[in-house]
Enzyme design. Structure first.
Site, mmCIF file in Angstrom:
data_model
loop_
_atom_site.group_PDB
_atom_site.id
_atom_site.type_symbol
_atom_site.label_atom_id
_atom_site.label_comp_id
_atom_site.label_asym_id
_atom_site.label_seq_id
_atom_site.Cartn_x
_atom_site.Cartn_y
_atom_site.Cartn_z
ATOM 1 N N HIS A 1 31.003 22.200 25.512
ATOM 2 C CA HIS A 1 31.666 21.915 24.251
ATOM 3 C C HIS A 1 33.200 22.097 24.337
ATOM 4 O O HIS A 1 33.633 23.104 25.346
ATOM 5 C CB HIS A 1 31.055 22.672 23.074
ATOM 6 N N SER B 1 25.507 25.451 36.889
ATOM 7 C CA SER B 1 26.821 25.323 37.398
ATOM 8 C C SER B 1 27.874 26.372 36.783
ATOM 9 O O SER B 1 27.294 27.232 36.377
ATOM 10 C CB SER B 1 27.403 23.923 37.558
ATOM 11 N N ASP C 1 26.922 28.258 26.947
ATOM 12 C CA ASP C 1 26.015 29.566 27.086
ATOM 13 C C ASP C 1 26.247 30.077 28.642
ATOM 14 O O ASP C 1 25.891 29.179 29.492
ATOM 15 C CB ASP C 1 24.638 29.359 27.032
#
Length: 266
Positions: free
Chosen positions: A142, A227, A86
């Site tokens: 992911h 980050s 995201d």
């Protein structure tokens, strides 16, 4: 003058010692008392979390939370690259002769991002995304494609902030900060997932156990504070979605674009 002052202040605070102290506190049981306020301050939707707020042992435990099953469906289409996180897109486009152009006003080279790896030649005219995770975002990373993890590298470095100020006013933070680089082979080529550490990030962790063979959307790693992930696609293998641009928000599992070798049937 003001920018120079804040740059100097950031240089002084961007030390691994500061990150270690912050990280130690965030992992302590004392920090769990700060979870409700942290979630409220950053507008984190706690109802999406896998567990109730009071079940998290520390602020770090909450920050690296998983989400409830089904909240991030992975696009099932074949021949695509999905977002590993995201995030907000803070840079994207064609790589021109080994250079990522105009990431918040600064250019970066593939050579420096990949720590002079021999694999850099695979990306000199590829495609890139810079994906920034704010404290509000879900912080697990992911896999963007189905394939095989063929190489991993840890690059020690600084922990400068990778927010808007850091990218604009600090010198080349994406290539100076600590990085964890994962190279993946998929049926149409190769992709590099560059995880960039930042201010107050005590570490970037791979999930354990980390398999060699992965499906798109499998857990790969996680940040222990906000980050950035830089995605590099191999030369001649990728075409990005036309409706995405710098400033667009994407969710993990959402299609970023298509693998051109796959779509052309080669």
């Amino acid at each position: 003058m003001k920018i120079t002052f804040f740059r100097l202040l950031t240089e002084l605070s961007s030390r691994k010692t500061v990150s270690r102290i912050t990280g130690a506190f965030a992992k302590s049981r004392v920090s769990r008392a700060f979870i409700p306020q942290f979630a409220k301050t950053y507008g984190i939707p706690v109802e999406d979390a896998e567990k109730a707020v009071h079940e998290y042992a520390s602020l770090n435990d909450f920050f690296t939370r998983r989400l409830k099953p089904g909240l991030r469906p992975v696009d099932p289409a074949k021949g695509i690259v999905v977002s590993p996180v995201d995030a907000m897109i803070t840079g994207m486009g064609q790589i021109r002769e080994g250079t990522l152009l105009n990431v918040k006003g600064q250019d970066y080279t593939v050579e420096e991002l990949l720590n002079f790896s021999p694999r850099r030649i695979n990306y000199t005219n590829g495609y890139f995304y810079v994906l920034y995770l704010s404290p509000t975002d879900y912080h697990r990373i992911h896999t963007p494609v189905t394939g095989e993890i063929i190489e991993k590298e840890h690059v020690p470095g600084k922990v400068y902030p990778v927010n808007d100020f850091g990218l604009k006013h600090m010198r080349r933070v994406l290539s100076r900060n600590e990085r964890l680089i994962t190279y993946m082979q998929h049926e149409d080529g190769e992709i590099a997932v560059v995880k960039v550490g930042a201010l107050n990030v005590s570490s970037i962790q791979y999930v354990s156990p980390l398999p060699n063979q992965v499906e798109a959307g499998d857990e790969l790693a996680y940040f222990e504070f906000g980050s950035t992930v830089v995605l590099l696609m191999e030369n001649g293998t990728y075409e990005g979605r036309a409706d995405l641009d710098v400033g667009s928000k994407v969710r993990m599992g959402e299609a970023l674009g298509a693998l051109t070798r796959h779509s052309s049937g080669n």
